[in-house]
Design a protein around this motif. Sequence first.
Motif, PDB file in Angstrom:
ATOM      1  N   GLY A  73     -45.194  -8.091  65.149  1.00  0.00           N
ATOM      2  CA  GLY A  73     -44.162  -7.374  65.895  1.00  0.00           C
ATOM      3  C   GLY A  73     -44.297  -5.874  65.831  1.00  0.00           C
ATOM      4  N   ASP A  75     -45.383  -3.809  67.812  1.00  0.00           N
ATOM      5  CA  ASP A  75     -45.110  -3.141  69.085  1.00  0.00           C
ATOM      6  C   ASP A  75     -43.655  -3.280  69.522  1.00  0.00           C
ATOM      7  N   ARG A  76     -42.796  -3.788  68.637  1.00  0.00           N
ATOM      8  CA  ARG A  76     -41.401  -4.029  68.999  1.00  0.00           C
ATOM      9  C   ARG A  76     -40.462  -3.167  68.154  1.00  0.00           C
ATOM     10  N   PRO A  77     -39.254  -2.904  68.640  1.00  0.00           N
ATOM     11  CA  PRO A  77     -38.278  -2.151  67.845  1.00  0.00           C
ATOM     12  C   PRO A  77     -37.964  -2.896  66.554  1.00  0.00           C
ATOM     13  N   CYS A  78     -37.707  -2.138  65.499  1.00  0.00           N
ATOM     14  CA  CYS A  78     -37.429  -2.739  64.185  1.00  0.00           C
ATOM     15  C   CYS A  78     -35.961  -2.546  63.829  1.00  0.00           C
ATOM     16  N   GLU A 109     -40.006 -10.850  65.198  1.00  0.00           N
ATOM     17  CA  GLU A 109     -39.596  -9.444  65.198  1.00  0.00           C
ATOM     18  C   GLU A 109     -40.075  -8.784  63.911  1.00  0.00           C
ATOM     19  N   PRO A 389     -35.315 -13.638  67.361  1.00  0.00           N
ATOM     20  CA  PRO A 389     -35.754 -14.201  68.635  1.00  0.00           C
ATOM     21  C   PRO A 389     -36.104 -15.683  68.560  1.00  0.00           C
TER      22      PRO A 389
END
Length: 406
Positions: A73, A75-78, A109, A389
């Motif tokens: 994850g 590349d995803r918001p944390c 995530e 998710p």
Amino acid sequence: MTSFTDQVHRFLADAVVDREEVDRFLDPDEPKWARFDSELGYLPHPSDVQDGIDGAVSTYRYGGFGERRVINGADRPCRINTYGDSFTQCHQVSDGETWQEYLAGHFGEPIRNFGVGGFGVHQAYRRLRRTEATDAGADYVVFNILLDDHYRSLDAYRRLRVGNGWWEMHRSQRTSMFHANPWVHVRFDGAGRLVERPNSCPTPESLYQLCDRDFLIDSYDNDLVVQLLVGQRTGDFDFLAQHTETAAALGLSLDLTSEADRERAATEFYDRCAFRASIILLHRMRSALAEQGKKLLVLLSYPGDAVADACAGRPRPDAEFVSLLDEEGIAYVDSLTIHVADYAAYTTTPDEYVDRHYIDGGHYSPVGNHYFAFAVKPAFVRWLQPGPPSYATDASAPPVRAEHLA
């Protein structure tokens, strides 16, 4: 007959550091596991260390915020940050083998890992406070506590308690393992107030003072933790008479009648200071995070010997602290009781059970981190709103209550 003061001075003289160790630590071109920090003593540094399972090399890499490298994850918001010591950092395994990465891969995530090997509750809290005030902050904050972390908060210079034996074992490592140098720490005063005390070596150059016997004696000869350590070696606990006022303020009456009474009183006083410091720090932490709209979850971790003892039916050593968590209504996950319940499914000895999860009884192996990730997973799913998710159907689940979540 050697006096207690002489014994303290001898203890401190034996703790003198070689200048070569400090040279390696401060040399920017030398491979090292940690780097200097004036407040926290040190922070992680990118490194390769032959400390993993079956003698494997563990790779330690860090991102732009100082977190351990995020893989799943990235590349995803944390929205989840984790803090603590080596059981949070996941010492002795490579970047992709941490419990955060196993959990992040399952959740879909990212989970940031701000753990630092050797930190106590106080030091990890200060790193949390520093980080959560930046763009690296997250809405959900996980604070992982190992059994020894309570005592590390009280250490002015943790290396004195670790001893030189550990360092001698790792001296042959190509990567310098220097850490556990002085840091900002806490103690209780005579009125029972928790107070912060400064770092006695707040600059890189000041670390060379650790090579000076006279500096160690001047700085630590009346230090509570040093007194306790020397008392445990010599059986002389007369120094406790200096601390009866503080003990009383913490609700503890020290029985100094006999030698056995004094030894027992020393343990009780040390435990009371350590556990009370932790609960005060957690209370401050929860309040500060709540003011920022953030949520706190505490994870309790344990070394292999504590897990083996619990599986054998022995009393837990931190019962007082767990009771304080319950009294404060702080949400936590107790991995010790989870391990004991899991052990019941095996027909093996407690030591053999521990060997399944730990590297030589120390830190979790990759298998142990995978176990821990899924041991705490149910609490995370209930705590996060909306759910991860991969648990999107649980997004409407009720918020977690402040209670034991195991």
